[in-house]
Design an enzyme around this catalytic site. Structure first.
Site, PDB file in Angstrom:
ATOM      1  N   ASP A  49      -4.934   5.321  -8.720  1.00 31.93           N
ATOM      2  CA  ASP A  49      -6.049   4.727  -9.450  1.00 31.93           C
ATOM      3  C   ASP A  49      -6.373   5.553 -10.690  1.00 31.93           C
ATOM      4  O   ASP A  49      -6.634   5.005 -11.772  1.00 31.93           O
ATOM      5  CB  ASP A  49      -7.264   4.641  -8.526  1.00 31.93           C
ATOM      6  CG  ASP A  49      -8.491   4.106  -9.232  1.00 31.93           C
ATOM      7  OD1 ASP A  49      -8.500   2.910  -9.562  1.00 31.93           O
ATOM      8  OD2 ASP A  49      -9.435   4.882  -9.458  1.00 31.93           O
ATOM      9  N   ASP A 118      -4.319  -1.992  -3.863  1.00 33.88           N
ATOM     10  CA  ASP A 118      -4.272  -0.594  -3.417  1.00 33.88           C
ATOM     11  C   ASP A 118      -2.835  -0.093  -3.310  1.00 33.88           C
ATOM     12  O   ASP A 118      -2.522   1.042  -3.693  1.00 33.88           O
ATOM     13  CB  ASP A 118      -4.962  -0.450  -2.061  1.00 33.88           C
ATOM     14  CG  ASP A 118      -6.471  -0.603  -2.157  1.00 33.88           C
ATOM     15  OD1 ASP A 118      -7.003  -0.594  -3.287  1.00 33.88           O
ATOM     16  OD2 ASP A 118      -7.107  -0.746  -1.094  1.00 33.88           O
ATOM     17  N   GLU A 121      -1.317   0.715  -6.698  1.00 33.91           N
ATOM     18  CA  GLU A 121      -1.786   2.011  -7.186  1.00 33.91           C
ATOM     19  C   GLU A 121      -1.077   3.151  -6.460  1.00 33.91           C
ATOM     20  O   GLU A 121      -0.772   4.189  -7.063  1.00 33.91           O
ATOM     21  CB  GLU A 121      -3.298   2.108  -7.016  1.00 33.91           C
ATOM     22  CG  GLU A 121      -4.059   1.200  -7.979  1.00 33.91           C
ATOM     23  CD  GLU A 121      -5.545   1.186  -7.742  1.00 33.91           C
ATOM     24  OE1 GLU A 121      -6.274   0.761  -8.655  1.00 33.91           O
ATOM     25  OE2 GLU A 121      -5.991   1.591  -6.642  1.00 33.91           O
TER      26      GLU A 121
END
Length: 229
Positions: A49, A118, A121
């Site tokens: 991230d 997610d 990332e």
């Protein structure tokens, strides 16, 4: 270790062959399948991230040297939000190679937006750890492609972005209401309020209702995405 055929194919799709294949395996392993000997991708997601954010911030600054922080922020949010990450993940077939526990698999985990975002990332972080920042930067710029070039127009259409945010969370479309008009007839100022189904509101004033609606939507979306983070 040797990667399976599907993970080698995934390497080809993202354009990176891992020096340490276990990094990719960890990046695609969901918490529902983790164990003492098989770590999941949550820590990688945390790192990825931040790597993604740095790459996008640099790209936006380079693309528009005159833009203010207020202009750059909605463009940045449009590029790094979970919906965008999930869309990129689908384009490279990330869902097909995810390692999921049985319950997560049965509940459609390969298609879940948050899970896909997610995992993407985590893959970015795995590339960063495997080959450094420049490799991760090339990966991000390649995968996001024209999204970066189009983000200014996308960010200007804040009403659409806010509606997509609401729909992704099971909320009805935002409601807009003109709550005030001031100023002379030849130069009126309209104040518009936007309201989400969760009760959150934001107001903005401008010379036209359309501009006020866009400004209110942009402000509310920025606040909601900040809470998501």
């Amino acid at each position: 270790m040797k990667l399976s055929t599907d993970l080698r194919a995934f390497e080809s799709r993202i354009g990176h062959a891992f020096r340490e294949p276990d990094r990719l395996l960890r990046a695609v392993t969901h918490a529902s399948l983790s164990s003492a000997t098989r770590p999941d991708n949550q820590r990688l997601e945390f790192l990825g991230d931040r790597v993604l954010g740095l790459v996008m911030a640099e790209a936006l600054l380079a693309a528009d040297k005159a833009a203010t922080e207020g202009q750059l922020a909605p463009r940045f949010n449009a590029l790094v939000r979970k919906e965008t990450c999930a869309a990129v993940a689908r384009e490279v077939g990330l869902g097909d190679v995810l390692k999921l526990g049985r319950s997560e698999m049965m509940s459609g985990g390969r298609r879940k937006e948050a899970l896909l975002g997610d995992a993407l990332e985590a893959v970015i972080a795995a590339v960063y750890l495997d080959a450094g920042f420049e490799a991760a930067r090339r990966l991000v710029l390649r995968l996001w492609g024209e999204r970066i070039a189009q983000v200014e127009a996308d960010a200007r259409d804040a009403k659409t972005a806010l509606q997509e945010w609401a729909q992704a969370r099971g909320l009805p479309p935002p409601c807009y209401e003109a709550v005030d008009r001031s100023g002379p007839d030849h130069a009126p100022i309209f104040t518009v309020e936007v309201r989400l189904g969760n009760g959150e509101t934001e107001r903005s004033a401008a010379g036209t209702k359309r501009v006020a609606e866009q400004a209110a939507a942009r402000a509310l979306l920025a606040r909601m995405e900040a809470r998501d983070d």
